[in-house]
Design a protein around this motif. Structure first.
Motif, PDB file in Angstrom:
ATOM      1  N   ASP A 175      61.904  95.769 148.905  1.00 27.66           N
ATOM      2  CA  ASP A 175      60.624  96.241 148.547  1.00 27.66           C
ATOM      3  C   ASP A 175      59.632  95.199 148.232  1.00 27.66           C
ATOM      4  O   ASP A 175      59.670  94.335 147.254  1.00 27.66           O
ATOM      5  CB  ASP A 175      60.587  97.256 146.952  1.00 27.66           C
ATOM      6  CG  ASP A 175      59.340  97.848 146.718  1.00 27.66           C
ATOM      7  OD1 ASP A 175      58.313  97.386 146.889  1.00 27.66           O
ATOM      8  OD2 ASP A 175      59.404  99.042 146.162  1.00 27.66           O
ATOM      9  N   ASN A 205      56.641  95.032 147.226  1.00 27.01           N
ATOM     10  CA  ASN A 205      55.647  95.392 145.908  1.00 27.01           C
ATOM     11  C   ASN A 205      56.647  94.895 144.795  1.00 27.01           C
ATOM     12  O   ASN A 205      55.975  94.050 143.843  1.00 27.01           O
ATOM     13  CB  ASN A 205      55.337  96.683 145.789  1.00 27.01           C
ATOM     14  CG  ASN A 205      54.109  97.296 146.603  1.00 27.01           C
ATOM     15  OD1 ASN A 205      53.382  96.421 147.135  1.00 27.01           O
ATOM     16  ND2 ASN A 205      54.102  98.305 146.964  1.00 27.01           N
ATOM     17  N   LYS A 206      58.064  95.256 144.789  1.00 28.31           N
ATOM     18  CA  LYS A 206      58.708  94.648 143.771  1.00 28.31           C
ATOM     19  C   LYS A 206      58.949  93.380 143.833  1.00 28.31           C
ATOM     20  O   LYS A 206      58.902  92.338 142.835  1.00 28.31           O
ATOM     21  CB  LYS A 206      60.088  95.516 143.810  1.00 28.31           C
ATOM     22  CG  LYS A 206      60.923  95.053 142.593  1.00 28.31           C
ATOM     23  CD  LYS A 206      62.260  96.003 142.583  1.00 28.31           C
ATOM     24  CE  LYS A 206      63.203  95.516 141.520  1.00 28.31           C
ATOM     25  NZ  LYS A 206      64.473  96.257 141.483  1.00 28.31           N
ATOM     26  N   SER A 235      55.984  91.506 142.715  1.00 31.11           N
ATOM     27  CA  SER A 235      55.580  91.641 141.175  1.00 31.11           C
ATOM     28  C   SER A 235      56.369  90.597 140.309  1.00 31.11           C
ATOM     29  O   SER A 235      56.223  90.453 139.184  1.00 31.11           O
ATOM     30  CB  SER A 235      55.666  92.901 140.563  1.00 31.11           C
ATOM     31  OG  SER A 235      57.366  93.218 140.899  1.00 31.11           O
ATOM     32  N   LEU A 236      57.772  90.225 141.031  1.00 32.39           N
ATOM     33  CA  LEU A 236      58.284  89.277 140.009  1.00 32.39           C
ATOM     34  C   LEU A 236      58.062  88.076 140.527  1.00 32.39           C
ATOM     35  O   LEU A 236      58.951  86.878 139.717  1.00 32.39           O
ATOM     36  CB  LEU A 236      59.811  89.277 140.706  1.00 32.39           C
ATOM     37  CG  LEU A 236      60.609  91.025 140.567  1.00 32.39           C
ATOM     38  CD1 LEU A 236      61.936  90.941 141.034  1.00 32.39           C
ATOM     39  CD2 LEU A 236      60.801  91.037 138.776  1.00 32.39           C
ATOM     40  N   GLU A 295      51.696  89.329 146.894  1.00 32.71           N
ATOM     41  CA  GLU A 295      51.579  90.518 147.863  1.00 32.71           C
ATOM     42  C   GLU A 295      50.989  90.311 149.262  1.00 32.71           C
ATOM     43  O   GLU A 295      51.335  91.213 149.939  1.00 32.71           O
ATOM     44  CB  GLU A 295      51.018  91.599 146.937  1.00 32.71           C
ATOM     45  CG  GLU A 295      49.643  91.620 146.883  1.00 32.71           C
ATOM     46  CD  GLU A 295      48.826  90.761 145.822  1.00 32.71           C
ATOM     47  OE1 GLU A 295      47.639  90.592 145.462  1.00 32.71           O
ATOM     48  OE2 GLU A 295      49.838  89.986 145.116  1.00 32.71           O
ATOM     49  N   ASP A 308      71.037  92.016 143.065  1.00 30.43           N
ATOM     50  CA  ASP A 308      69.720  92.688 143.030  1.00 30.43           C
ATOM     51  C   ASP A 308      68.929  91.883 144.314  1.00 30.43           C
ATOM     52  O   ASP A 308      68.345  90.932 143.917  1.00 30.43           O
ATOM     53  CB  ASP A 308      69.035  92.749 141.853  1.00 30.43           C
ATOM     54  CG  ASP A 308      67.519  93.274 142.201  1.00 30.43           C
ATOM     55  OD1 ASP A 308      67.087  93.350 143.145  1.00 30.43           O
ATOM     56  OD2 ASP A 308      67.065  93.677 141.047  1.00 30.43           O
ATOM     57  N   ASN A 357      66.148  92.407 145.631  1.00 28.34           N
ATOM     58  CA  ASN A 357      65.139  92.305 145.711  1.00 28.34           C
ATOM     59  C   ASN A 357      64.467  90.909 144.811  1.00 28.34           C
ATOM     60  O   ASN A 357      63.613  90.300 144.726  1.00 28.34           O
ATOM     61  CB  ASN A 357      64.023  93.544 144.792  1.00 28.34           C
ATOM     62  CG  ASN A 357      63.836  94.240 146.104  1.00 28.34           C
ATOM     63  OD1 ASN A 357      63.228  94.295 147.142  1.00 28.34           O
ATOM     64  ND2 ASN A 357      64.462  95.401 145.921  1.00 28.34           N
ATOM     65  N   GLU A 358      65.396  91.085 143.713  1.00 33.09           N
ATOM     66  CA  GLU A 358      65.278  89.404 142.579  1.00 33.09           C
ATOM     67  C   GLU A 358      65.670  88.210 143.327  1.00 33.09           C
ATOM     68  O   GLU A 358      64.890  87.372 143.212  1.00 33.09           O
ATOM     69  CB  GLU A 358      66.150  89.836 141.421  1.00 33.09           C
ATOM     70  CG  GLU A 358      65.938  88.843 140.337  1.00 33.09           C
ATOM     71  CD  GLU A 358      66.906  89.162 139.094  1.00 33.09           C
ATOM     72  OE1 GLU A 358      66.563  88.491 138.260  1.00 33.09           O
ATOM     73  OE2 GLU A 358      68.059  89.704 139.366  1.00 33.09           O
TER      74      GLU A 358
END
Length: 331
Positions: free
Chosen positions: A72, A74-75, A78-79, A86, A242, A244-245
């Protein structure tokens, strides 16, 4: 015939529906996507061919063997502690390779732009080797970085990217990793990550580096086509990862390390490389073209060249691959 973009959109939607972890009937999928049952069946077969483990049970439908959290943008952004993150991060679903897609659009992208994909159909490593890229199983990422000083300022780039990878993995508490010259990250003497640098530009002018990074995260148990000892982060860490992380921290670390490298070269990173060097002070064999050169690994120099000691003399080598006896490490 539907074009590739539409086909990939449909398959990604199917994965998204199945990722919730429960059985979904072929009829429900067909109605949701406005397709025939046979078309759904064909898409399921194609997804299985991409490495997804999908249960098919008569009377119940389809279910992923384990839930998948999709990447994602956006995710991820954001991190990352960067205001413009973005605008620099792009997620693709099923593509040929992240390096290829990034190269095609490089002229329109900002410095530091990244493309990540859920799956690659033509992923590759060094020397044209295939990089097996199952859907949702790893990080497949490419980043664009412009070197205004040209090709000569890029010496050792793959090595410093390897350092960014092990910083990321250690920072998240997943594992302690090692570096194998010139472009691999290992854990427990098995390959965890590969790096592929491709260059676009002219000698003496601004040069675009396409930095490809593939990190094994949670590979299918029945994966085929990998011709060397390998591992993944979930195995090494003993827990789920994770993605995304992981992607956010990896992008952030690469963004932080490259400006320093561009200004100061590899020299500031040599102690860190030596500490993580998989083969330091080991007897190795360098395979370069038709040559096989034996010696004791003494790390790398400030240009990224491999240093080998033989009969009291240390020489530097810029190309090739190193290995040790099979009993020590499969390479």
């Amino acid at each position: 015939m539907r074009n590739k973009v539409e086909i990939n959109r449909i398959r990604t939607k199917i994965v998204s529906i199945l990722s919730k972890g429960s059985f979904v009937s072929g009829e429900d999928l067909a109605q949701t996507l406005n397709l025939s049952r046979s078309a759904i069946s064909n898409h399921i077969k194609a997804l299985v061919a991409l490495g997804l483990d999908i249960y098919t049970v008569k009377g119940r439908g389809y279910k992923l063997s384990q839930a998948i959290v999709m990447l994602d943008a956006n995710k991820i952004s954001s991190l990352i502690n960067k205001p413009s993150a973005e605008t620099l991060i792009h997620i693709e679903n099923i593509i040929s390779s992240t390096n290829d897609v990034l190269k095609k659009d490089a002229v329109n992208l900002q410095n530091g732009a990244c493309i990540l994909a859920e799956a690659q159909t033509a992923g590759r490593g060094r020397r044209g080797r295939t990089w097996v890229s199952p859907f949702g199983a790893s990080i497949y990422m490419s980043m664009l970085w412009r070197f205004e000083s040209g090709y000569q300022s890029m010496a050792g780039l793959s090595l410093v990217i390897g350092i960014a990878v092990i910083r990321t993995i250690a920072g998240l508490g997943y594992a302690s990793c090692q570096l194998k010259w010139p472009n691999d990250v290992y854990a427990n003497q098995k390959k965890l990550c590969g790096i592929l640098i491709e260059v676009e530009g002219q000698v003496g002018g601004s040069t675009d580096a396409i930095i490809g990074i593939g990190v094994n995260v949670q590979l299918p148990s029945d994966i085929e086509g990998i011709e060397q000892a390998y591992t993944d982060l979930s195995t090494v860490a003993g827990r789920s990862i994770d993605r995304n992380e992981l992607a956010a921290r990896l992008i952030e670390n690469v963004w932080q390390i490259l400006p320093v490298f561009e200004q100061e070269g590899l020299r500031p990173f040599l102690p860190e490389w030596e500490q993580a060097d998989l083969f330091y002070n080991q007897a190795v064999e360098l395979m370069s073209g038709n040559q096989r050169i034996k010696g004791v690994c003494k790390g790398v120099d400030s240009s990224g060249a491999l240093l080998l000691e033989n009969e009291g003399s240390i020489k530097s080598y810029h190309g090739g691959e190193i290995s040790v006896r099979r009993s020590q490490l499969v390479s």
